[in-house]
Design an enzyme around this catalytic site. Structure first.
Site, PDB file in Angstrom:
ATOM      1  N   GLY A 278       0.018   9.735  -7.427  1.00 14.17           N
ATOM      2  CA  GLY A 278      -0.768   8.843  -6.587  1.00 14.17           C
ATOM      3  C   GLY A 278      -1.022   9.435  -5.211  1.00 14.17           C
ATOM      4  O   GLY A 278      -2.145   9.407  -4.691  1.00 14.17           O
ATOM      5  N   HIS A 279       0.043   9.997  -4.605  1.00 15.16           N
ATOM      6  CA  HIS A 279      -0.128  10.655  -3.313  1.00 15.16           C
ATOM      7  C   HIS A 279      -1.059  11.860  -3.439  1.00 15.16           C
ATOM      8  O   HIS A 279      -1.899  12.112  -2.564  1.00 15.16           O
ATOM      9  CB  HIS A 279       1.219  11.151  -2.778  1.00 15.16           C
ATOM     10  CG  HIS A 279       2.223  10.084  -2.523  1.00 15.16           C
ATOM     11  ND1 HIS A 279       3.323   9.887  -3.327  1.00 15.16           N
ATOM     12  CD2 HIS A 279       2.304   9.147  -1.548  1.00 15.16           C
ATOM     13  CE1 HIS A 279       4.041   8.891  -2.858  1.00 15.16           C
ATOM     14  NE2 HIS A 279       3.443   8.413  -1.779  1.00 15.16           N
TER      15      HIS A 279
END
Length: 282
Positions: A40-41
């Site tokens: 996600g990051h």
């Protein structure tokens, strides 16, 4: 090559050099994180790299966001791994400040308060959390001076509050959102997923399944909520905190048009959150 800086002075000097190399119209993108980077990051880093000339990531485990000291102490800090991932994804500058650098002289005496929305949804379970988030994001923005900042939609309430803060305080930062990144079975990516046992991990799938069932209902608000609740009816071991339908700004759900379906639940001792966009029909 990714450069690591620790202090505000080092950050300012490194930022100035990077902007000078590009030119006066360089856009600076920022991805604020607490480290322990996952896919996600990385999607946010990629979005920043695509849309900006200079990319800055911050890694800071913010003590103001933790109500339990034990949770703060247990938070993972795999810095070398995080730096390697930043390098792989084209980050120019990684700022890893100490607590003393962010809060000189001790805990903050002046906070950014998140307002009425912070008392809803996640608010009752995490008192003071969003005040901590907005306070540290304000400090990070002031130091990095980004043109654009990138946040994921998984923490949707946080995203909306940051947007409101930027607008209300005139911070001059464009807040860019990125869709939630999911595991193959639909579970929203989160560092908390690693805390689930195999059986809990299987049950956690009910959260995204309920949201997707609600979205597929594509009818009235009542129909969307009924479809989501039907999935959760058979979800043994999933203790739902809330399942709510709101408008995209997290006000009351509209009769028709864009809306947001949000859920929070405990699976074992792990609390998970998720959300999806839905379209309501009258």
């Amino acid at each position: 090559m990714t450069r690591l800086v620790r202090t505000r002075d080092e950050l300012a000097a490194a930022r100035a050099r990077l902007v000078e190399q590009v030119g006066p119209d360089a856009t600076v993108g920022m991805v604020p994180t607490m480290g322990a980077l996952h896919a996600g990051h990385l999607a946010l880093l990629d979005a920043a790299r695509t849309g900006c000339d200079v990319v800055v990531a911050s890694i800071f485990v913010n003590p103001m966001q933790f109500s339990q000291p034990g949770d703060l102490e247990r938070y993972p800090r795999p810095l070398e791994q995080d730096l390697a991932l930043c390098e792989q994804h084209g980050v120019d500058l990684v700022w890893v400040p100490t607590v003393e650098e962010i809060y000189p002289g001790g805990p903050a005496q002046v906070w950014v308060t998140a307002g009425e929305l912070a008392a809803q949804l996640e608010g009752p379970n995490r008192p003071g959390h969003f005040d901590g988030v907005l306070t540290v994001v304000t400090k990070l923005f002031a130091a990095v001076r980004p043109d654009r900042a990138f946040f994921g939609e998984k923490d949707y309430q946080q995203l909306i509050l940051i947007r409101r803060m930027v607008q209300d305080l005139g911070q001059g930062v464009e807040v860019v959102s990125a869709p939630t990144v999911r595991e193959p079975d639909g579970l929203a990516l989160s560092s908390r997923n690693l805390l689930l046992s195999p059986s809990e991990r299987a049950r956690a799938r009910y959260l995204s399944a309920a949201l997707l069932a609600g979205r597929a209902a594509a009818g009235s608000a009542a129909a969307v909520l009924a479809a989501a609740r039907e999935v959760l009816t058979g979800a043994d071991g999933v203790d739902v905190d809330y399942l709510e339908l709101r408008d995209p700004e997290l006000g009351p759900a509209p009769a028709a048009g864009p809306a947001r379906l949000l859920i929070a639940a405990r699976v074992g001792s792990v609390r998970l959150i998720d959300n999806v966009a839905v379209e309501l029909c009258p």
